[in-house]
Design an enzyme around this catalytic site. Structure first.
Site, PDB file in Angstrom:
ATOM      1  N   LYS A 201       0.637   4.706  -1.502  1.00  0.00           N
ATOM      2  CA  LYS A 201      -0.416   3.852  -2.055  1.00  0.00           C
ATOM      3  C   LYS A 201       0.166   3.119  -3.258  1.00  0.00           C
ATOM      4  O   LYS A 201       0.511   3.732  -4.273  1.00  0.00           O
ATOM      5  CB  LYS A 201      -1.635   4.667  -2.468  1.00  0.00           C
ATOM      6  CG  LYS A 201      -2.781   3.816  -3.001  1.00  0.00           C
ATOM      7  CD  LYS A 201      -3.988   4.676  -3.340  1.00  0.00           C
ATOM      8  CE  LYS A 201      -5.137   3.828  -3.867  1.00  0.00           C
ATOM      9  NZ  LYS A 201      -6.324   4.654  -4.191  1.00  0.00           N
ATOM     10  N   LYS A 256      -0.802   1.855   2.068  1.00  0.00           N
ATOM     11  CA  LYS A 256      -1.869   1.009   1.525  1.00  0.00           C
ATOM     12  C   LYS A 256      -1.312   0.195   0.376  1.00  0.00           C
ATOM     13  O   LYS A 256      -0.682   0.781  -0.515  1.00  0.00           O
ATOM     14  CB  LYS A 256      -3.028   1.890   1.053  1.00  0.00           C
ATOM     15  CG  LYS A 256      -4.206   1.119   0.475  1.00  0.00           C
ATOM     16  CD  LYS A 256      -5.289   2.077  -0.019  1.00  0.00           C
ATOM     17  CE  LYS A 256      -6.468   1.287  -0.594  1.00  0.00           C
ATOM     18  NZ  LYS A 256      -7.489   2.190  -1.166  1.00  0.00           N
TER      19      LYS A 256
END
Length: 337
Positions: A201, A256
């Site tokens: 992330k 992400k």
């Protein structure tokens, strides 16, 4: 690769007709590839538009249950729940995050009761619950304390699993949290609760509309999350993060944001060969919608193309706010090239 020469080989030959294009298609997109992120708020009959995400709404649980039934009927396998937490319930230590009577915990129980066939995934992170908007507990200088935060994440994850969540998805990026959560799930005999780790992330600027949707943007202010989310410049580090999470007990890993990081998706999938997911985040959605609403791009065609790109890059599934719209098109037999 075998050397092939023109005119014995004409690459356009197999592109001539629809049937032959379909015969040689390397990837396909189906509703089963989609995870639908949804925002739940308190009350009944409540529906609030998210201005920065046209077409996305915050829904009260009764309306969300109706949407879950439709998603099930469209073949979408999983909903990913995100809470809109009342400001009065936010605190420095995020105690509401692990309340058995909290919004997410109640929502999981009711969704599993009403629509047991659909999978429910929950976000394990503290930013919706903290008064400062960070994903963890702060020290006196505003630095997020890793091990202290993990203690709270364990409580939050356990409360979600006990409520009936099928998948818990730690998105906080604290070191060691996957192993700690897996250990407590095993201890509590919750062996089949799956973990999808937000392993790579990034500290991205694409998250703005999401923070508006859950109401954490104003709490975070001008602060950032660079001390725990990944540097967008790094790729090798993502492989280390994913490998660590797998070693600690993750069943699936996630990258992400999505489209700007498809190179990372491919590397994780090729090198680790584990279930790999990607999140087409709020900023990606908002950019697409702005172009669609201005008539600059063909909405349905570009939406499906964008999702196919995830599959081509190696993603086993995609979290996308387009999930229901895409599933309808796929059910209608729209071309998914």
């Amino acid at each position: 690769m075998t050397s092939r020469q023109f005119p014995a080989t004409r690459m356009r030959r197999m592109r001539r007709d629809d049937f032959s294009r379909r015969m040689m298609r390397e990837n396909t997109l189906t509703p089963a590839d989609l995870i639908w992120p949804v925002f739940v708020l308190e009350g009944e009959g409540q529906r609030e538009a998210v201005p920065s995400m046209p077409g996305v709404e915050r829904l009260s649980l009764d309306l969300l249950i109706e949407e879950a039934r439709e998603a099930r009927d469209l073949g979408i396998p999983v909903l990913a729940l995100f809470p809109v937490v009342e400001p009065s319930l936010k605190s420095e230590l995020a105690e509401e995050s692990y309340s058995a009577s909290g919004l997410i915990q109640r929502s999981v129980r009711e969704l599993k009761r009403a629509v047991p066939e659909i999978g429910i995934m929950t976000d394990v992170a503290l930013d919706p619950y903290t008064s400062h908007g960070q994903d963890g507990i702060l020290d006196s200088e505003g630095y997020v304390l890793n091990d202290r935060t993990v203690e709270t994440l364990i409580k939050q994850a356990l409360s979600h699993a006990e409520a009936g969540a099928d998948i818990i998805a730690p998105s906080d990026m604290m070191d060691g949290r996957i192993g700690a959560i897996r250990q407590v799930l095993e201890k509590e005999q919750l062996h089949n609760t799956r973990i999808m780790a937000y392993s790579a992330k990034y500290a991205s600027s694409y998250y703005g509309p999401f923070r508006d949707a859950v109401g954490s943007a104003s709490n975070l202010g001008r602060a950032d999350k660079a001390t725990y989310q990944m540097d967008p410049a790094n790729g090798d580090e993502a492989l280390h993060e994913a490998a660590l999470d797998l070693a600690e007990g993750a069943d699936m890993v996630m990258v992400k944001p999505g489209m700007p990081y498809l190179d990372v998706v491919r590397r994780v999938r090729d090198e680790l060969r584990v279930p790999t997911f990607a999140y087409q985040v709020s900023g990606e959605y908002a950019m697409h919608m702005a172009a669609f609403d201005n008539g600059w791009l063909d909405a349905d065609a570009v939406m499906l193309e964008s999702l196919m790109c995830f599959k081509r890059a190696g993603a086993d599934g995609i979290l996308t706010y387009f999930a229901k719209r895409a599933a309808r098109l796929l059910a209608d037999g729209s071309d998914n090239t």
